[in-house]
Design an enzyme around this catalytic site. Structure first.
Site, PDB file in Angstrom:
ATOM      1  N   HIS A 124      13.046  12.111  19.591  1.00 15.90           N
ATOM      2  CA  HIS A 124      11.702  11.529  19.519  1.00 15.90           C
ATOM      3  C   HIS A 124      11.173  11.364  20.938  1.00 15.90           C
ATOM      4  O   HIS A 124      11.890  10.879  21.819  1.00 15.90           O
ATOM      5  CB  HIS A 124      11.751  10.164  18.821  1.00 15.90           C
ATOM      6  CG  HIS A 124      10.449   9.414  18.855  1.00 15.90           C
ATOM      7  ND1 HIS A 124      10.222   8.364  19.725  1.00 15.90           N
ATOM      8  CD2 HIS A 124       9.308   9.579  18.150  1.00 15.90           C
ATOM      9  CE1 HIS A 124       8.989   7.898  19.528  1.00 15.90           C
ATOM     10  NE2 HIS A 124       8.417   8.612  18.592  1.00 15.90           N
ATOM     11  N   HIS A 170       2.973  10.636  26.945  1.00 17.91           N
ATOM     12  CA  HIS A 170       2.799   9.700  25.837  1.00 17.91           C
ATOM     13  C   HIS A 170       1.401   9.101  25.970  1.00 17.91           C
ATOM     14  O   HIS A 170       1.162   8.272  26.845  1.00 17.91           O
ATOM     15  CB  HIS A 170       3.878   8.624  25.899  1.00 17.91           C
ATOM     16  CG  HIS A 170       4.077   7.899  24.617  1.00 17.91           C
ATOM     17  ND1 HIS A 170       4.736   6.700  24.529  1.00 17.91           N
ATOM     18  CD2 HIS A 170       3.710   8.205  23.345  1.00 17.91           C
ATOM     19  CE1 HIS A 170       4.764   6.295  23.274  1.00 17.91           C
ATOM     20  NE2 HIS A 170       4.140   7.200  22.535  1.00 17.91           N
TER      21      HIS A 170
END
Length: 585
Positions: A124, A170
């Site tokens: 992830h 991110h």
């Protein structure tokens, strides 16, 4: 060995004698049974391999090979050409050539079933070096994950500040970006270093149509013939065997450029790694109580729109859409619609850990039926800013193939992930057991909470441990005396099998000999992991960590085995190991 001294006060030091490891009583008794006049011949070693170690196919040549290995390891002072003395036999049992999993088996499971029939080692936010809010983005953690055997790499792709190139970062955080092309090149270079089985790149796309086209060009030029793609949705997933050394792209057929969600920082943790400080069993017992918490979905994971909606694809670069091998998306409607099985096509569905927690209560059987043909990916809730992880068994016991973890973290949950994928030769694909793949005679599916009969009982004898003396400073655990070690042994799996037991604490001893037995009745051994931890008792503070490992029960070798321990981050210690005996009774 030697003597050690510890300072007690300014003018006084305590001295302790460090003795060499000595074979436990059970090992001595077995040696006496399988030796003549204090020497174990190759023929007797062969009998020991078959009768005690349960190596039914062992040959006399295997026994000779062990003796030759001992000679190569320079155990010359206790090795004799005509056989083994007790010390050599003991050193063989405690050597790396006697591991708990059979390295000769390699990749031994059937690899010709569809991808949906396997648990797949999944990362992830694979590009993050640390926490989810402010760490650097880099290709280094991607390379490290691939070298560990991870087969699914996640990349969040965004326009750069000039809107003319693609970066990985991110979104909505302070993480520093890394160029997409750098990540792609590193994946190509390292994808098949430890496993030839396919690598899946899951993309979270936040791009304009023009940058989608540029991304498609980068992917195509980087991977070339390695790339597996399909113009249409697949009717069935190919097998890992047929996809050896291939790279697959998985994403939702994209909309126009998506705006990032604001990150809700009110739920951020305060730097504590709960997975490391809590007992793993408490995490399991508490998990359902937290299902009513507000679900904080991952920033880019909101794939609620229907991938077949033509209005969602009108601005999609066609060359980008053609690259997608595994189509993702929830579709319209609610959970029942998301889990509907289409006989004419397969797809990937993503749920957060909290969405899964709620779904298994109301749609547990539908989830298992869905995962028999389709792929289910589970990802950490959005407030895990410290890159911690969750209990993977809620997902595994419902057939989820891609249980996405923050590989850069550490803690008990990640140790379980490491343990699961030590199976099947460490290739990153572990075949799901038949109970998750086939319906029963009345078309019923597996219920992980059912009251099932015990299939087998694993008996574990914890003899002793050694190696800390070589791998740690003598004051690492205690400034005033040698360590006081104890071991914790248990099972992770379905709820009925979860248990953790503990040995006695042995004071002031670098080489603890516990010599204790534990029995673990197992209702679903196919999904069970053996958990092993060693800690050092501290009267005034938190006990010190001294090593851990997790091993798939279904692949344990019976008999007396040398079990290496690992650090918190999953790195194998040079010398630390336990001597354990495994028996199925």
């Amino acid at each position: 060995m030697s003597k050690q001294s510890y300072r007690v006060c300014f003018c006084f030091r305590r001295r302790f004698r460090v003795v060499a490891a000595e074979a436990p009583a059970d090992v001595k008794n077995l040696f006496n049974r399988y030796s003549d006049n204090g020497v174990m011949s190759a023929e007797n070693l062969h009998r020991f391999l078959i009768e005690v170690q349960k190596e039914e196919n062992a040959t006399l040549e295997d026994a000779h090979a062990i003796m030759n290995n001992l000679h190569d390891l320079k155990i010359l002072n206790v090795f004799h050409r005509r056989g083994l003395h007790l010390d050599a036999f003991f050193k063989y049992l405690f050597a790396d050539i006697n591991p708990p999993l059979n390295s000769k088996l390699g990749i031994h499971q059937d690899m010709n079933a569809p991808l949906s029939h396997y648990f797949i080692y999944t990362g992830h936010n694979s590009y993050l070096t640390g926490n989810q809010l402010s760490s650097d983005c880099s290709d280094v953690p991607i390379i490290q994950a691939l070298h560990r055997g991870v087969r699914v790499i996640e990349l969040d792709i965004w326009p750069n500040s000039a809107k003319d190139d693609v970066e990985v970062l991110h979104g909505g955080t302070l993480t520093t970006p890394v160029a997409l092309i750098k990540c792609l090149k590193s994946i190509k270079e390292h994808a098949f270093t430890v496993s030839e089985y396919p690598v899946v790149i899951t993309l979270e796309d936040h791009l304009t149509t023009a940058l989608q086209a540029k991304t498609a060009e980068m992917i195509t030029q980087t991977f070339g013939d390695m790339l597996f793609s399909s113009d249409e949705c697949l009717k069935e997933f190919p097998s890992p065997e047929s996809l050896k050394r291939r790279v697959l792209i998985s994403t939702k057929p994209p909309k126009e450029y998506l705006q990032a969600k604001e990150v809700n920082e009110t739920g951020a943790t305060k730097g504590t790694d709960q997975t490391d400080t809590e007992a793993w069993g408490r995490e399991v017992s508490d998990i359902k109580a937290r299902y009513n918490d507000k679900d904080d979905s991952d920033e880019g994971e909101a794939d609620n729109s229907d991938e077949e909606d033509p209005t969602s694809q009108q601005n999609t670069a066609p060359e980008y859409k053609r690259l997608i091998a595994i189509h993702a998306g929830k579709g319209k409607g609610g959970l029942s619609d998301w889990l509907r099985v289409d006989p004419d096509k397969v797809r990937r569905l993503s749920l957060s850990e909290q969405e899964l927690g709620k779904a298994v209560v109301t749609h547990g059987k539908e989830i298992i039926r869905f995962t028999q043909r389709n792929i289910l990916r589970i990802y950490p809730k959005g407030i895990r800013f410290d890159s911690s992880n969750y209990n993977p068994f809620n997902a595994w016991t419902h057939g989820a193939q891609m249980v996405a973890f923050n590989m850069q973290g550490y803690g008990r949950s990640l140790w379980l992930m490491h343990g699961m994928f030590r199976g099947n030769g460490g290739c990153g694909y572990v075949k799901k057991p038949d109970i998750l793949l086939k319906a029963g005679p009345n078309n019923e599916v597996f219920d992980p909470e059912a009251n099932l009969p015990v299939k087998t009982t694993l008996k574990v004898t914890v003899y002793m441990g050694e190696g800390w003396y070589y791998d740690f400073e003598h004051t690492h655990f205690d400034a005033y005396s040698p360590p006081d070690f104890y071991a914790r042994i248990g099972i992770a799996g379905v709820d009925a099998d979860i248990v953790m037991k503990k040995t006695k604490t042995l004071e002031d001893n670098w080489i603890p000999t516990w010599d204790e037995q534990f029995e673990f009745p197992l209702t679903v051994p196919e999904l069970a992991l053996l958990r092993v931890e060693v800690h050092e008792y501290d009267m005034s503070e938190k006990d010190d960590f001294a090593g851990q490992t997790c091993l798939p029960v279904s692949e344990l070798r019976q008999g007396i085995r040398a079990v290496p321990l690992h650090s918190r981050k999953g790195e194998k210690y040079n010398s630390v190991k336990l001597l354990l005996r495994f028996e199925f009774i």
